[in-house]
Design a protein around this motif. Sequence first.
Motif, PDB file in Angstrom:
ATOM      1  N   LEU A  14       0.830  -1.197   0.000  1.00 34.62           N
ATOM      2  CA  LEU A  14       0.000   0.000   0.000  1.00 34.62           C
ATOM      3  C   LEU A  14       0.866   1.249   0.000  1.00 34.62           C
ATOM      4  O   LEU A  14       0.472   2.288  -0.480  1.00 34.62           O
TER       5      LEU A  14
ATOM      6  N   GLU B 185       1.694   6.358   4.438  1.00 32.48           N
ATOM      7  CA  GLU B 185       0.477   6.639   5.194  1.00 32.48           C
ATOM      8  C   GLU B 185      -0.596   7.245   4.292  1.00 32.48           C
ATOM      9  O   GLU B 185      -1.776   6.900   4.391  1.00 32.48           O
TER      10      GLU B 185
ATOM     11  N   VAL C  31      -2.324   4.603   2.262  1.00 34.10           N
ATOM     12  CA  VAL C  31      -3.176   3.756   3.095  1.00 34.10           C
ATOM     13  C   VAL C  31      -4.469   4.480   3.440  1.00 34.10           C
ATOM     14  O   VAL C  31      -5.568   3.905   3.384  1.00 34.10           O
TER      15      VAL C  31
ATOM     16  N   TRP D 177      -6.696   4.624   0.455  1.00 33.17           N
ATOM     17  CA  TRP D 177      -7.216   3.269   0.213  1.00 33.17           C
ATOM     18  C   TRP D 177      -8.394   2.971   1.131  1.00 33.17           C
ATOM     19  O   TRP D 177      -9.445   2.524   0.683  1.00 33.17           O
TER      20      TRP D 177
ATOM     21  N   TYR E 213      -5.488   0.367  10.609  1.00 32.48           N
ATOM     22  CA  TYR E 213      -5.901   1.341   9.601  1.00 32.48           C
ATOM     23  C   TYR E 213      -6.611   2.534  10.224  1.00 32.48           C
ATOM     24  O   TYR E 213      -6.423   3.678   9.791  1.00 32.48           O
TER      25      TYR E 213
END
Length: 212
Positions: A105, A108, A111, A114, A175
Amino acid sequence: MAEHEGLRERKKRQTKLTIEEAAMRLFVERGFDNVTVVEIAEAAQVAKVTLFKYFPTKESLVLDPAAGDNPAPIVAARPPGTSPLGVLRAHYRALAADPGGGPALGTEERVIKWMRVIMESPALLAGMHRLLDQQRDELACVLAAEPGVEPGDLTPQLVAAQVTGVILMLKAGFYQALVAGGSLAEAGAYLARNVEHAFDLLEHGIGDLYTR
């Protein structure tokens, strides 16, 4: 010959990355449900058939990293003498120590993008649940093939459900820490703390924690 094959593999990886980045850019700008596969292929400057060679469905453009972290093959390929829970604990302990080295991924920022793309799309949320159900069933099959497991024994399904549930909670917390503004290192520290606690409970049971 080997050099030619190496060049071909690098080209494949680059093509896949180009498609992923084009898709994510469009999904962030307009939302997953408002972007077509044709538009992604055009943005990546590849043919639609090429896109489908790397990503068989539109959902897989986003869910591919989650699919790459599957407990079933980790357990199946574990070294002799290592228990299923032992190898999974080691896997997530290593991910906590190097959170940027997991399923690709990246930073930061990537992510967070995402996660937001997934959270804003009912189709992707449903796809994520289907993926997790599939991984649970795959893990149950691996555990059912272990020596000494009798046909019809429910233990593999029960253990797989517990393990995949714990992994889901660990990932969700990781996450969420990033989306809330934490750094990759801080999210990794969260994961490190909770991996040990979660796998201790899996290995030793909840005991009398909730019997009073």
